[in-house]
Design a protein around this motif. Sequence first.
Motif, PDB file in Angstrom:
ATOM      1  N   ALA A 188       0.877  -1.165   0.000  1.00  0.00           N
ATOM      2  CA  ALA A 188       0.000   0.000   0.000  1.00  0.00           C
ATOM      3  C   ALA A 188       0.914   1.213   0.000  1.00  0.00           C
ATOM      4  O   ALA A 188       1.876   1.273   0.773  1.00  0.00           O
ATOM      5  CB  ALA A 188      -0.898   0.000   1.226  1.00  0.00           C
ATOM      6  N   VAL A 189       0.632   2.170  -0.872  1.00  0.00           N
ATOM      7  CA  VAL A 189       1.501   3.335  -1.044  1.00  0.00           C
ATOM      8  C   VAL A 189       0.724   4.602  -0.719  1.00  0.00           C
ATOM      9  O   VAL A 189      -0.366   4.819  -1.243  1.00  0.00           O
ATOM     10  CB  VAL A 189       2.057   3.396  -2.488  1.00  0.00           C
ATOM     11  CG1 VAL A 189       2.980   4.593  -2.648  1.00  0.00           C
ATOM     12  CG2 VAL A 189       2.791   2.104  -2.841  1.00  0.00           C
ATOM     13  N   VAL A 190       1.310   5.418   0.140  1.00  0.00           N
ATOM     14  CA  VAL A 190       0.721   6.709   0.472  1.00  0.00           C
ATOM     15  C   VAL A 190       1.267   7.716  -0.532  1.00  0.00           C
ATOM     16  O   VAL A 190       2.450   8.046  -0.512  1.00  0.00           O
ATOM     17  CB  VAL A 190       1.072   7.133   1.912  1.00  0.00           C
ATOM     18  CG1 VAL A 190       0.502   8.511   2.213  1.00  0.00           C
ATOM     19  CG2 VAL A 190       0.571   6.102   2.905  1.00  0.00           C
ATOM     20  N   ARG A 240      -4.601   9.106   7.811  1.00  0.00           N
ATOM     21  CA  ARG A 240      -4.610   8.500   9.148  1.00  0.00           C
ATOM     22  C   ARG A 240      -5.737   7.471   9.266  1.00  0.00           C
ATOM     23  O   ARG A 240      -5.516   6.349   9.742  1.00  0.00           O
ATOM     24  CB  ARG A 240      -4.779   9.595  10.197  1.00  0.00           C
ATOM     25  CG  ARG A 240      -4.794   9.094  11.609  1.00  0.00           C
ATOM     26  CD  ARG A 240      -5.002  10.229  12.579  1.00  0.00           C
ATOM     27  NE  ARG A 240      -4.854   9.788  13.953  1.00  0.00           N
ATOM     28  CZ  ARG A 240      -4.837  10.606  14.981  1.00  0.00           C
ATOM     29  NH1 ARG A 240      -4.938  11.906  14.801  1.00  0.00           N
ATOM     30  NH2 ARG A 240      -4.708  10.130  16.200  1.00  0.00           N
ATOM     31  N   SER A 241      -6.929   7.826   8.838  1.00  0.00           N
ATOM     32  CA  SER A 241      -8.070   6.905   8.915  1.00  0.00           C
ATOM     33  C   SER A 241      -7.871   5.695   8.010  1.00  0.00           C
ATOM     34  O   SER A 241      -8.239   4.581   8.367  1.00  0.00           O
ATOM     35  CB  SER A 241      -9.361   7.623   8.516  1.00  0.00           C
ATOM     36  OG  SER A 241      -9.630   8.665   9.418  1.00  0.00           O
ATOM     37  N   ALA A 242      -7.291   5.928   6.830  1.00  0.00           N
ATOM     38  CA  ALA A 242      -7.063   4.824   5.891  1.00  0.00           C
ATOM     39  C   ALA A 242      -6.065   3.817   6.459  1.00  0.00           C
ATOM     40  O   ALA A 242      -6.234   2.605   6.317  1.00  0.00           O
ATOM     41  CB  ALA A 242      -6.577   5.359   4.551  1.00  0.00           C
ATOM     42  N   ILE A 243      -5.034   4.314   7.137  1.00  0.00           N
ATOM     43  CA  ILE A 243      -4.047   3.410   7.736  1.00  0.00           C
ATOM     44  C   ILE A 243      -4.653   2.679   8.934  1.00  0.00           C
ATOM     45  O   ILE A 243      -4.432   1.478   9.117  1.00  0.00           O
ATOM     46  CB  ILE A 243      -2.757   4.162   8.096  1.00  0.00           C
ATOM     47  CG1 ILE A 243      -2.082   4.648   6.809  1.00  0.00           C
ATOM     48  CG2 ILE A 243      -1.811   3.263   8.900  1.00  0.00           C
ATOM     49  CD1 ILE A 243      -0.929   5.595   7.019  1.00  0.00           C
ATOM     50  N   ASP A 303      -6.209   4.128  -0.153  1.00  0.00           N
ATOM     51  CA  ASP A 303      -7.437   4.858  -0.466  1.00  0.00           C
ATOM     52  C   ASP A 303      -7.827   5.764   0.691  1.00  0.00           C
ATOM     53  O   ASP A 303      -8.629   5.397   1.545  1.00  0.00           O
ATOM     54  CB  ASP A 303      -8.559   3.883  -0.812  1.00  0.00           C
ATOM     55  CG  ASP A 303      -9.810   4.585  -1.295  1.00  0.00           C
ATOM     56  OD1 ASP A 303      -9.776   5.828  -1.465  1.00  0.00           O
ATOM     57  OD2 ASP A 303     -10.822   3.905  -1.497  1.00  0.00           O
ATOM     58  N   SER A 304      -7.244   6.956   0.729  1.00  0.00           N
ATOM     59  CA  SER A 304      -7.561   7.879   1.811  1.00  0.00           C
ATOM     60  C   SER A 304      -8.852   8.644   1.540  1.00  0.00           C
ATOM     61  O   SER A 304      -9.483   9.136   2.466  1.00  0.00           O
ATOM     62  CB  SER A 304      -6.408   8.854   2.044  1.00  0.00           C
ATOM     63  OG  SER A 304      -6.103   9.560   0.872  1.00  0.00           O
ATOM     64  N   ALA A 305      -9.278   8.724   0.277  1.00  0.00           N
ATOM     65  CA  ALA A 305     -10.521   9.432  -0.049  1.00  0.00           C
ATOM     66  C   ALA A 305     -11.724   8.733   0.592  1.00  0.00           C
ATOM     67  O   ALA A 305     -12.595   9.372   1.162  1.00  0.00           O
ATOM     68  CB  ALA A 305     -10.701   9.526  -1.553  1.00  0.00           C
ATOM     69  N   ALA A 306     -11.763   7.409   0.513  1.00  0.00           N
ATOM     70  CA  ALA A 306     -12.886   6.651   1.079  1.00  0.00           C
ATOM     71  C   ALA A 306     -12.912   6.752   2.603  1.00  0.00           C
ATOM     72  O   ALA A 306     -13.974   6.752   3.215  1.00  0.00           O
ATOM     73  CB  ALA A 306     -12.810   5.191   0.653  1.00  0.00           C
ATOM     74  N   SER A 307     -11.728   6.849   3.215  1.00  0.00           N
ATOM     75  CA  SER A 307     -11.647   6.892   4.675  1.00  0.00           C
ATOM     76  C   SER A 307     -11.693   8.313   5.229  1.00  0.00           C
ATOM     77  O   SER A 307     -11.887   8.501   6.417  1.00  0.00           O
ATOM     78  CB  SER A 307     -10.348   6.226   5.137  1.00  0.00           C
ATOM     79  OG  SER A 307     -10.299   4.892   4.714  1.00  0.00           O
ATOM     80  N   GLY A 308     -11.441   9.286   4.386  1.00  0.00           N
ATOM     81  CA  GLY A 308     -11.474  10.671   4.830  1.00  0.00           C
ATOM     82  C   GLY A 308     -10.111  11.277   5.105  1.00  0.00           C
ATOM     83  O   GLY A 308      -9.946  12.485   5.070  1.00  0.00           O
TER      84      GLY A 308
END
Length: 194
Positions: free
Chosen positions: A84-86, A109-112, A101-106
């Motif tokens: 997984a790549v940030v 931090r939330s995605a991780i 996928d940080s868009a789906a989590s907001g």
Amino acid sequence: MRRLVVTEFLSLDGVVEAPGGERTHPHSGWTFPFASEDLQATKLQEVREAGSLLLGRRTYEQFAEAWPPREGEFADRMNGLRKAVVTSRPGALAWNAERLDSAASGSVRSAIAALKEADGDDDGAILVAGSPTLVRALIVWGLVDELRLLVYPVLLGGGQRIFPDDRTKWTFELAGLDRFDSGAVLHVYRLAGS
């Protein structure tokens, strides 16, 4: 919950930059003189036990260039692990990697945090190597379960570091200490109470 393990090559003065020959530091490749069979065996065991990699964009790009042409068990494992790549850069990722996928989590931090909570085929730890900007954020966010700091007996006089400078106190417990034939020492710390 999957554990998030940060693994870093660290100089005595706390530098993590350019341990493997990257062109960003005047002392690039500073780990090479300290290679030893026992150290290599420990690093191999670490990737054997990992379920996936979490990488920042720059480390991903360096690794994706360096590892695919290499051979051997360590290279096979590095190449085969899911990644997984940030990154905020558009475009497809190669080398068995997908964008976090940080868009789906907001948020990142939330995605991780969701990645740590996710069930899946990779029951091993989420291993974070290099990626100093990402690691600093992970520490600040309290998402690091274990720090594996492979300290080399060399001072580099400056360079990128992983530790935040925000004056927040985090308490870790020493979980392991291994000295290698080359003089490098692996310090393993777990977040207190984790």
